[in-house]
Design a protein around this motif. Structure first.
Motif, PDB file in Angstrom:
ATOM      1  N   MET A  20       0.946  -1.191   0.083  1.00 57.13           N
ATOM      2  CA  MET A  20       0.106   0.084  -0.052  1.00 57.13           C
ATOM      3  C   MET A  20       0.995   1.155   0.076  1.00 57.13           C
ATOM      4  O   MET A  20       1.612   1.555   1.094  1.00 57.13           O
ATOM      5  N   HIS A  21       0.790   2.014  -0.917  1.00 59.62           N
ATOM      6  CA  HIS A  21       1.705   3.145  -1.271  1.00 59.62           C
ATOM      7  C   HIS A  21       1.065   4.264  -0.506  1.00 59.62           C
ATOM      8  O   HIS A  21      -0.015   4.383  -0.168  1.00 59.62           O
ATOM      9  N   PRO A  22       1.889   5.247   0.129  1.00 56.97           N
ATOM     10  CA  PRO A  22       1.392   6.235   0.728  1.00 56.97           C
ATOM     11  C   PRO A  22       0.207   7.278  -0.014  1.00 56.97           C
ATOM     12  O   PRO A  22      -0.505   7.660   0.605  1.00 56.97           O
ATOM     13  N   GLU A  23       0.263   7.085  -1.167  1.00 52.41           N
ATOM     14  CA  GLU A  23      -0.867   7.948  -1.965  1.00 52.41           C
ATOM     15  C   GLU A  23      -2.186   7.383  -1.584  1.00 52.41           C
ATOM     16  O   GLU A  23      -3.172   7.940  -1.823  1.00 52.41           O
ATOM     17  N   ARG A  63      -2.956   5.372   1.045  1.00 55.03           N
ATOM     18  CA  ARG A  63      -3.320   5.578   2.636  1.00 55.03           C
ATOM     19  C   ARG A  63      -4.574   6.406   3.012  1.00 55.03           C
ATOM     20  O   ARG A  63      -5.358   6.004   3.788  1.00 55.03           O
ATOM     21  N   PRO A  64      -4.780   7.486   2.291  1.00 52.48           N
ATOM     22  CA  PRO A  64      -5.984   8.228   2.697  1.00 52.48           C
ATOM     23  C   PRO A  64      -7.145   7.630   2.232  1.00 52.48           C
ATOM     24  O   PRO A  64      -8.407   7.924   2.706  1.00 52.48           O
ATOM     25  N   TYR A  65      -7.422   6.739   1.556  1.00 50.17           N
ATOM     26  CA  TYR A  65      -8.290   6.042   1.055  1.00 50.17           C
ATOM     27  C   TYR A  65      -8.689   4.584   1.513  1.00 50.17           C
ATOM     28  O   TYR A  65      -9.350   3.678   1.119  1.00 50.17           O
ATOM     29  N   ALA A  66      -7.655   4.279   2.666  1.00 50.71           N
ATOM     30  CA  ALA A  66      -7.670   2.853   3.300  1.00 50.71           C
ATOM     31  C   ALA A  66      -9.102   2.554   3.747  1.00 50.71           C
ATOM     32  O   ALA A  66      -9.544   1.399   3.539  1.00 50.71           O
ATOM     33  N   ASP A  67      -9.601   3.629   4.277  1.00 53.22           N
ATOM     34  CA  ASP A  67     -11.062   3.238   4.746  1.00 53.22           C
ATOM     35  C   ASP A  67     -12.191   2.757   3.726  1.00 53.22           C
ATOM     36  O   ASP A  67     -12.658   1.615   3.903  1.00 53.22           O
ATOM     37  N   GLN A  68     -11.953   3.570   2.621  1.00 46.31           N
ATOM     38  CA  GLN A  68     -12.912   3.324   1.661  1.00 46.31           C
ATOM     39  C   GLN A  68     -12.639   2.156   1.041  1.00 46.31           C
ATOM     40  O   GLN A  68     -13.309   1.174   0.416  1.00 46.31           O
ATOM     41  N   LEU A  69     -11.404   1.749   0.738  1.00 48.80           N
ATOM     42  CA  LEU A  69     -10.768   0.286   0.136  1.00 48.80           C
ATOM     43  C   LEU A  69     -10.894  -0.736   1.038  1.00 48.80           C
ATOM     44  O   LEU A  69     -11.548  -1.794   0.553  1.00 48.80           O
ATOM     45  N   VAL A 122       1.230   1.611  -8.573  1.00 46.45           N
ATOM     46  CA  VAL A 122       0.033   1.154  -8.145  1.00 46.45           C
ATOM     47  C   VAL A 122      -1.001   2.426  -8.193  1.00 46.45           C
ATOM     48  O   VAL A 122      -0.297   3.818  -7.540  1.00 46.45           O
ATOM     49  N   SER A 123      -1.971   2.736  -8.574  1.00 44.71           N
ATOM     50  CA  SER A 123      -3.058   3.745  -8.446  1.00 44.71           C
ATOM     51  C   SER A 123      -4.186   3.538  -8.129  1.00 44.71           C
ATOM     52  O   SER A 123      -4.686   2.234  -8.050  1.00 44.71           O
TER      53      SER A 123
END
Length: 89
Positions: A6-9, A11-17, A53-54
Protein backbone atom coordinates in the motif's frame (compact mmCIF):
# COMPACT_ATOMS: atom_id res chain seq x y z
CA UNK A 1 -5.73 -4.01 6.43
CA UNK A 2 -2.33 -2.43 6.01
CA UNK A 3 -0.18 -4.25 3.48
CA UNK A 4 3.42 -3.53 2.47
CA UNK A 5 2.38 -2.77 -1.10
CA UNK A 6 0.00 0.00 0.00
CA UNK A 7 1.64 3.14 -1.23
CA UNK A 8 1.45 6.40 0.71
CA UNK A 9 -0.83 7.88 -1.99
CA UNK A 10 -3.43 5.20 -1.20
CA UNK A 11 -3.36 5.51 2.59
CA UNK A 12 -5.93 8.36 2.68
CA UNK A 13 -8.35 5.97 0.95
CA UNK A 14 -7.70 2.97 3.21
CA UNK A 15 -11.15 3.14 4.84
CA UNK A 16 -12.91 3.22 1.48
CA UNK A 17 -10.74 0.42 0.12
CA UNK A 18 -11.47 -1.68 3.19
CA UNK A 19 -15.19 -1.05 2.71
CA UNK A 20 -14.92 -2.21 -0.92
CA UNK A 21 -13.06 -5.34 0.16
CA UNK A 22 -15.67 -6.09 2.82
CA UNK A 23 -18.44 -5.69 0.23
CA UNK A 24 -16.66 -8.02 -2.20
CA UNK A 25 -16.04 -10.60 0.55
CA UNK A 26 -19.74 -10.45 1.41
CA UNK A 27 -20.57 -10.99 -2.25
CA UNK A 28 -18.33 -14.07 -2.29
CA UNK A 29 -20.02 -15.36 0.88
CA UNK A 30 -23.45 -14.96 -0.72
CA UNK A 31 -22.16 -17.21 -3.52
CA UNK A 32 -21.18 -19.87 -0.98
CA UNK A 33 -17.50 -19.06 -0.38
CA UNK A 34 -17.75 -18.84 3.40
CA UNK A 35 -14.10 -19.28 4.33
CA UNK A 36 -12.89 -16.01 2.79
CA UNK A 37 -11.92 -13.09 5.03
CA UNK A 38 -11.03 -9.48 4.31
CA UNK A 39 -7.32 -9.79 5.12
CA UNK A 40 -6.72 -12.76 2.81
CA UNK A 41 -8.75 -11.05 0.07
CA UNK A 42 -6.67 -7.88 0.51
CA UNK A 43 -3.48 -9.94 0.22
CA UNK A 44 -4.86 -11.48 -2.99
CA UNK A 45 -5.60 -8.03 -4.42
CA UNK A 46 -2.00 -7.02 -3.68
CA UNK A 47 -0.77 -9.80 -5.98
CA UNK A 48 -2.90 -8.49 -8.85
CA UNK A 49 -1.63 -4.91 -8.89
CA UNK A 50 0.89 -3.63 -11.40
CA UNK A 51 3.58 -1.11 -10.57
CA UNK A 52 3.10 1.76 -10.18
CA UNK A 53 -0.06 1.30 -8.12
CA UNK A 54 -2.83 3.82 -8.58
CA UNK A 55 -6.18 4.19 -6.86
CA UNK A 56 -8.24 3.39 -9.94
CA UNK A 57 -6.28 0.16 -10.53
CA UNK A 58 -6.83 -0.95 -6.92
CA UNK A 59 -10.55 -0.25 -7.16
CA UNK A 60 -10.71 -2.06 -10.50
CA UNK A 61 -8.87 -5.08 -9.07
CA UNK A 62 -11.28 -5.26 -6.12
CA UNK A 63 -14.45 -4.84 -8.15
CA UNK A 64 -13.42 -7.23 -10.92
CA UNK A 65 -12.20 -10.02 -8.60
CA UNK A 66 -13.81 -13.37 -9.34
CA UNK A 67 -14.28 -16.20 -6.82
CA UNK A 68 -12.54 -18.67 -9.12
CA UNK A 69 -9.41 -16.49 -9.36
CA UNK A 70 -9.31 -16.01 -5.60
CA UNK A 71 -9.72 -19.75 -4.96
CA UNK A 72 -6.90 -20.49 -7.42
CA UNK A 73 -4.70 -18.04 -5.49
CA UNK A 74 -5.57 -19.73 -2.17
CA UNK A 75 -5.06 -23.23 -3.57
CA UNK A 76 -1.67 -22.39 -5.05
CA UNK A 77 -0.66 -20.72 -1.78
CA UNK A 78 -1.64 -23.83 0.15
CA UNK A 79 0.30 -26.07 -2.22
CA UNK A 80 3.40 -23.88 -1.94
CA UNK A 81 2.99 -23.57 1.82
CA UNK A 82 2.61 -19.78 1.66
CA UNK A 83 -0.44 -19.64 3.91
CA UNK A 84 0.23 -18.85 7.54
CA UNK A 85 -2.46 -21.02 9.14
CA UNK A 86 -5.00 -23.63 8.04
CA UNK A 87 -7.69 -21.02 8.76
CA UNK A 88 -6.42 -19.00 5.79
CA UNK A 89 -8.11 -21.44 3.41
Amino acid sequence: MDQPWMHPELRPYADQLQWLCEAKVEEFRLMGYNSIDVDSFWAYIGTKLPNPVSLHRVVDAILSAKPNDYMTYVTLGALRGDLATPNDV
